[in-house]
Design an enzyme around this catalytic site. Structure first.
Site, mmCIF file in Angstrom:
data_model
loop_
_atom_site.group_PDB
_atom_site.id
_atom_site.type_symbol
_atom_site.label_atom_id
_atom_site.label_comp_id
_atom_site.label_asym_id
_atom_site.label_seq_id
_atom_site.Cartn_x
_atom_site.Cartn_y
_atom_site.Cartn_z
ATOM 1 N N VAL A 145 0.832 -1.208 0.000
ATOM 2 C CA VAL A 145 0.000 0.000 0.000
ATOM 3 C C VAL A 145 0.867 1.258 0.000
ATOM 4 O O VAL A 145 0.677 2.168 -0.809
ATOM 5 C CB VAL A 145 -0.952 0.019 1.220
ATOM 6 C CG1 VAL A 145 -1.703 1.349 1.286
ATOM 7 C CG2 VAL A 145 -1.922 -1.133 1.153
ATOM 8 N N THR A 164 -3.018 -3.858 9.585
ATOM 9 C CA THR A 164 -3.900 -4.007 10.747
ATOM 10 C C THR A 164 -4.413 -5.445 10.762
ATOM 11 O O THR A 164 -5.497 -5.733 10.238
ATOM 12 C CB THR A 164 -5.078 -3.015 10.684
ATOM 13 O OG1 THR A 164 -5.599 -2.962 9.346
ATOM 14 C CG2 THR A 164 -4.647 -1.621 11.088
ATOM 15 N N ARG A 192 0.960 -13.876 3.655
ATOM 16 C CA ARG A 192 0.331 -13.494 4.921
ATOM 17 C C ARG A 192 -1.124 -13.965 4.952
ATOM 18 O O ARG A 192 -1.885 -13.734 4.033
ATOM 19 C CB ARG A 192 0.399 -11.975 5.109
ATOM 20 C CG ARG A 192 1.781 -11.469 5.472
ATOM 21 C CD ARG A 192 1.779 -9.962 5.606
ATOM 22 N NE ARG A 192 1.474 -9.299 4.335
ATOM 23 C CZ ARG A 192 1.264 -7.987 4.221
ATOM 24 N NH1 ARG A 192 1.296 -7.210 5.297
ATOM 25 N NH2 ARG A 192 1.017 -7.452 3.035
ATOM 26 N N THR A 228 -6.819 -0.258 7.342
ATOM 27 C CA THR A 228 -8.207 -0.656 7.572
ATOM 28 C C THR A 228 -8.475 -0.798 9.069
ATOM 29 O O THR A 228 -7.751 -1.498 9.776
ATOM 30 C CB THR A 228 -8.511 -1.985 6.870
ATOM 31 O OG1 THR A 228 -8.257 -1.832 5.471
ATOM 32 C CG2 THR A 228 -9.969 -2.387 7.077
ATOM 33 N N ASP A 262 10.200 3.197 6.878
ATOM 34 C CA ASP A 262 9.876 1.828 7.252
ATOM 35 C C ASP A 262 10.859 1.390 8.340
ATOM 36 O O ASP A 262 12.019 1.822 8.343
ATOM 37 C CB ASP A 262 9.970 0.885 6.050
ATOM 38 C CG ASP A 262 9.184 -0.401 6.255
ATOM 39 O OD1 ASP A 262 8.074 -0.521 5.716
ATOM 40 O OD2 ASP A 262 9.690 -1.300 6.962
ATOM 41 N N CYS A 298 -6.999 -8.822 3.758
ATOM 42 C CA CYS A 298 -8.160 -7.945 3.533
ATOM 43 C C CYS A 298 -9.461 -8.698 3.771
ATOM 44 O O CYS A 298 -10.069 -8.581 4.817
ATOM 45 C CB CYS A 298 -8.122 -7.372 2.109
ATOM 46 S SG CYS A 298 -6.803 -6.184 1.839
#
Length: 426
Positions: free
Chosen positions: A18, A87, A333, A122, A36, A262
């Site tokens: 993202v 998140t 992930r 999110t 980062d 997601c």
């Protein structure tokens, strides 16, 4: 807002799939700093390589005003911060806001009067103002909506999708005041060719994001449940869906494993908040239960098919083709393919994984799976096509069949091949 174009200095916190595309687009027109906490990540980006494969080397070169750092102090000159950290959920399927809280602490250390902080991660409706803002105030000593403002603009990146890119995806925006919202919207309009949609509040924007994937999750759960029903009736699910799809308003969802960071995660943020305010979201949680059970169902179906063909599951050698959470993407992930591995291991089968997209070392460290780099013919009692990578379709049915022993089962989770070419499919 008193930040002019010449004074605007942007910081992107988190350079994953993202944050990096955002940093690249803004880095073409504004001074932009990509931050980062991973030094190896920063070094590879400085060398012009993106391991997520979302940004090509040439695109990195085009971002002439973009630089990278792991040092918090380097962000002191920035006045427009965009937080894009993950998140996830914890082992109890509850929101894990640790990365978001840490990012807020980091930004708070360098926040100065007049600055704006936009969150793209999110979250459930209310999280930005209830969780992040107090941390920013505490760390900076500044007053919210007086000394600094915040905004929310949910990410809509689809990993591995080379058609729908950041500039061509409409951007939802929001600010903590009408003036902040308008300014934030103007900043994003500089890089989003598809346009923006400014909402009336941060909570509306947060809710819009979290229901995008919740809607998909519930719809896929319905199709998965239909597959469970049709398989018991010995009806081919895909054929049924193709027939129903001849009607113009039938939604083209397909059965499968629902993982990733997601669709398989976001609904739990909404259900967490719903339960906190006293409402039990039955449909959403029911859909989650159906989708979370699909890996075990695939494994059980394979073992059942093996038994019908007098192939013993105990000590059987089974190959999983694909392990990432979706096709043509290196991200492992929250992949639900691991559920198939665990279920088959419970039958005492020997499971091996082959995936040309994933980082095998990363997958082994995170999931303790057995991976292979080279495929050997005549080696497996069962083969499961778990992810529809383009390489598997290109390999062809004959070469995939050749990997199996004379007596073997080929199960196609993703409908890569026709029902006549495989022994079973979801």
């Amino acid at each position: 807002m008193n930040i002019s174009d010449d004074d605007l200095v942007i910081a992107i916190i988190g350079l994953g799939y993202v944050g990096l595309p955002l940093a690249v687009e803004f880095g073409k027109i504004h001074r932009t700093l990509g931050f980062d906490i991973s030094q190896p990540r920063i070094e590879e980006l400085r060398a012009g390589h993106d391991r997520t494969l979302e940004v090509e080397a040439e695109q990195l070169k085009q971002a002439s005003r973009l630089s990278f750092t792991t040092q918090v102090d380097d962000m002191h000159a920035c006045n427009f911060f965009i937080v894009t950290v993950p998140t996830p959920i914890d082992e109890h399927k509850q929101p894990d806001l640790t990365p978001l809280k840490m990012a807020s602490q980091t930004v708070g250390q360098v926040l100065k009067p007049g600055a704006i902080v936009v969150f793209e991660s999110t979250v459930y409706p209310g999280a930005t103002e209830e969780v992040c803002v107090p941390i920013l105030e505490q760390q900076s000593g500044l007053v919210f909506n007086q000394d600094f403002h915040v905004g929310y603009s949910p990410e809509r990146i689809n990993p591995g999708d080379k058609q729908h890119r950041l500039p061509s995806i409409k951007k939802v925006t929001a600010g903590s005041t009408p003036e902040a919202g308008e300014f934030i919207d103007q900043v994003y309009r500089k890089i989003i060719t598809a346009g923006t949609f400014l909402t009336s509040s941060i909570k509306v924007a947060e809710a819009a994001k979290v229901i995008e994937n919740t809607q998909r999750d519930v719809n896929i759960a319905l199709i998965n449940e239909l597959a469970l029903i049709f398989n018991r009736m010995h009806i081919d699910t895909l054929e049924v869906l193709e027939a129903a799809g001849t009607k113009w308003n039938f939604l083209p969802f397909r059965p499968g494993l629902v993982g990733g960071h997601c669709i398989g995660v976001d609904p739990y943020y909404l259900t967490h908040k719903a339960q906190a305010i006293g409402y039990n979201p039955e449909m959403i949680l029911s859909g989650r239960r159906v989708n979370d059970a699909m890996g075990a169902y695939v494994a059980d179906s394979v073992v059942k098919k093996m038994t019908q063909n007098k192939i013993h599951a105990v000590d059987a050698k089974i190959l999983l083709l694909g392990f990432t959470f979706k096709e043509n993407c290196p991200d492992v992930r929250n992949t639900r393919v691991i559920d198939i591995v665990h279920a088959l291991t419970g039958y005492h089968a020997k499971v091996e994984v082959y995936d040309p997209w994933m980082d095998a070392q990363e997958a082994q460290q995170e999931y303790a799976i057995s991976t292979v780099d080279v495929l050997q013919d005549n080696s497996y009692d069962a083969i499961i096509i778990a992810v529809a990578h383009q390489q598997f379709a290109q390999l062809g049915i004959e070469k995939i069949r050749a990997l199996g022993k004379n007596q073997h089962i080929l199960f196609d989770v993703k409908h890569v091949f026709s029902k006549q070419e495989v022994d079973a499919r979801l």
